[in-house]
Design an enzyme around this catalytic site. Structure first.
Site, PDB file in Angstrom:
ATOM      1  N   ILE A  31       0.822  -1.215   0.000  1.00  0.00           N
ATOM      2  CA  ILE A  31       0.000   0.000   0.000  1.00  0.00           C
ATOM      3  C   ILE A  31       0.854   1.263   0.000  1.00  0.00           C
ATOM      4  O   ILE A  31       0.398   2.338  -0.417  1.00  0.00           O
ATOM      5  CB  ILE A  31      -0.955  -0.028   1.223  1.00  0.00           C
ATOM      6  CG1 ILE A  31      -2.159   0.868   1.003  1.00  0.00           C
ATOM      7  CG2 ILE A  31      -0.222   0.327   2.512  1.00  0.00           C
ATOM      8  CD1 ILE A  31      -3.258   0.663   2.036  1.00  0.00           C
ATOM      9  N   HIS A  98       6.085 -12.352   5.909  1.00  0.00           N
ATOM     10  CA  HIS A  98       5.937 -12.012   4.494  1.00  0.00           C
ATOM     11  C   HIS A  98       7.299 -11.651   3.909  1.00  0.00           C
ATOM     12  O   HIS A  98       8.213 -11.280   4.641  1.00  0.00           O
ATOM     13  CB  HIS A  98       4.970 -10.829   4.314  1.00  0.00           C
ATOM     14  CG  HIS A  98       5.330  -9.619   5.104  1.00  0.00           C
ATOM     15  ND1 HIS A  98       5.036  -9.488   6.451  1.00  0.00           N
ATOM     16  CD2 HIS A  98       5.992  -8.489   4.774  1.00  0.00           C
ATOM     17  CE1 HIS A  98       5.496  -8.332   6.887  1.00  0.00           C
ATOM     18  NE2 HIS A  98       6.090  -7.703   5.889  1.00  0.00           N
TER      19      HIS A  98
HETATM   20  P1  5GP Z   1       7.113  -4.988   7.324  1.00  0.00           P
HETATM   21  O1  5GP Z   1       7.879  -3.793   7.758  1.00  0.00           O
HETATM   22  O2  5GP Z   1       6.228  -5.549   8.402  1.00  0.00           O
HETATM   23  O3  5GP Z   1       8.006  -6.018   6.700  1.00  0.00           O
HETATM   24  O4  5GP Z   1       6.219  -4.496   6.127  1.00  0.00           O
HETATM   25  C1  5GP Z   1       4.852  -4.340   6.186  1.00  0.00           C
HETATM   26  C2  5GP Z   1       4.442  -3.732   4.870  1.00  0.00           C
HETATM   27  O5  5GP Z   1       3.037  -3.879   4.723  1.00  0.00           O
HETATM   28  C3  5GP Z   1       4.741  -2.231   4.746  1.00  0.00           C
HETATM   29  O6  5GP Z   1       5.588  -2.018   3.616  1.00  0.00           O
HETATM   30  C4  5GP Z   1       3.360  -1.592   4.575  1.00  0.00           C
HETATM   31  O7  5GP Z   1       3.374  -0.530   3.662  1.00  0.00           O
HETATM   32  C5  5GP Z   1       2.511  -2.760   4.100  1.00  0.00           C
HETATM   33  N1  5GP Z   1       1.115  -2.697   4.494  1.00  0.00           N
HETATM   34  C6  5GP Z   1       0.633  -2.444   5.743  1.00  0.00           C
HETATM   35  N2  5GP Z   1      -0.705  -2.495   5.760  1.00  0.00           N
HETATM   36  C7  5GP Z   1      -1.088  -2.793   4.491  1.00  0.00           C
HETATM   37  C8  5GP Z   1      -2.354  -2.984   3.870  1.00  0.00           C
HETATM   38  O8  5GP Z   1      -3.423  -2.877   4.498  1.00  0.00           O
HETATM   39  N3  5GP Z   1      -2.368  -3.281   2.545  1.00  0.00           N
HETATM   40  C9  5GP Z   1      -1.207  -3.411   1.816  1.00  0.00           C
HETATM   41  N4  5GP Z   1      -1.337  -3.686   0.520  1.00  0.00           N
HETATM   42  N5  5GP Z   1       0.004  -3.226   2.374  1.00  0.00           N
HETATM   43  C10 5GP Z   1       0.075  -2.937   3.690  1.00  0.00           C
END
Ligand code: 5GP
Ligand code: ZN
Length: 106
Positions: A31, A98
């Site tokens: 997002i 992820h």
């Molecule tokens: P992390 O830092 O946990 O590896 O990355 C989480 C990622 O998820 C971030 O890059 C953030 O922008 C993305 N993200 C968080 N909430 C959402 C959402 O509701 N939809 C999508 N498509 N991405 C999300």
């Protein structure tokens, strides 16, 4: 995990469009993209983090990489990064494991 955003997305609760889906995995666009192409490769199974992986998750984690490879080929990317953030101090914000796929192409 009823309050987990990636569980809800992977179950299709928000109608997110998936670039790839199979029985175990979905791939969708981040997002808040940090590159021209920024995808998230997410297992449907809830696992908090790499830190809580079990031996039985080994094959699934390999399948995440293979799904990334497939989508990257579909998008004709000839180079990309696969990243996993692990733990808060590793930059992890969403505690459903992820893999990020980042590319300046696409
Ligand atoms: P992390 O830092 O946990 O590896 O990355 C989480 C990622 O998820 C971030 O890059 C953030 O922008 C993305 N993200 C968080 N909430 C959402 C959402 O509701 N939809 C999508 N498509 N991405 C999300
Ligand atoms: Zn989850």
């Amino acid at each position: 995990m009823s309050d987990c955003i990636f569980c809800k997305i992977s179950q299709g609760q928000f109608g997110t469009s998936f670039l790839y889906e199979d029985e175990e995995i979905v791939v969708f666009r981040d997002i808040n993209p940090k590159a021209k192409t920024h995808l998230l490769i997410v297992p449907k199974k809830h696992i908090d983090s790499v830190m809580t992986l079990e031996e039985s998750d080994e094959l699934l984690m390999g399948k995440l990489v293979m799904a990334g490879k497939k989508v990257a080929a579909d998008l004709k990317l000839d180079g990309y990064k696969l990243q996993i953030h692990v733990g808060e101090s590793g930059g992890q914000e969403v505690f459903h494991v992820h893999v990020h796929l980042l590319s300046n192409q696409g």
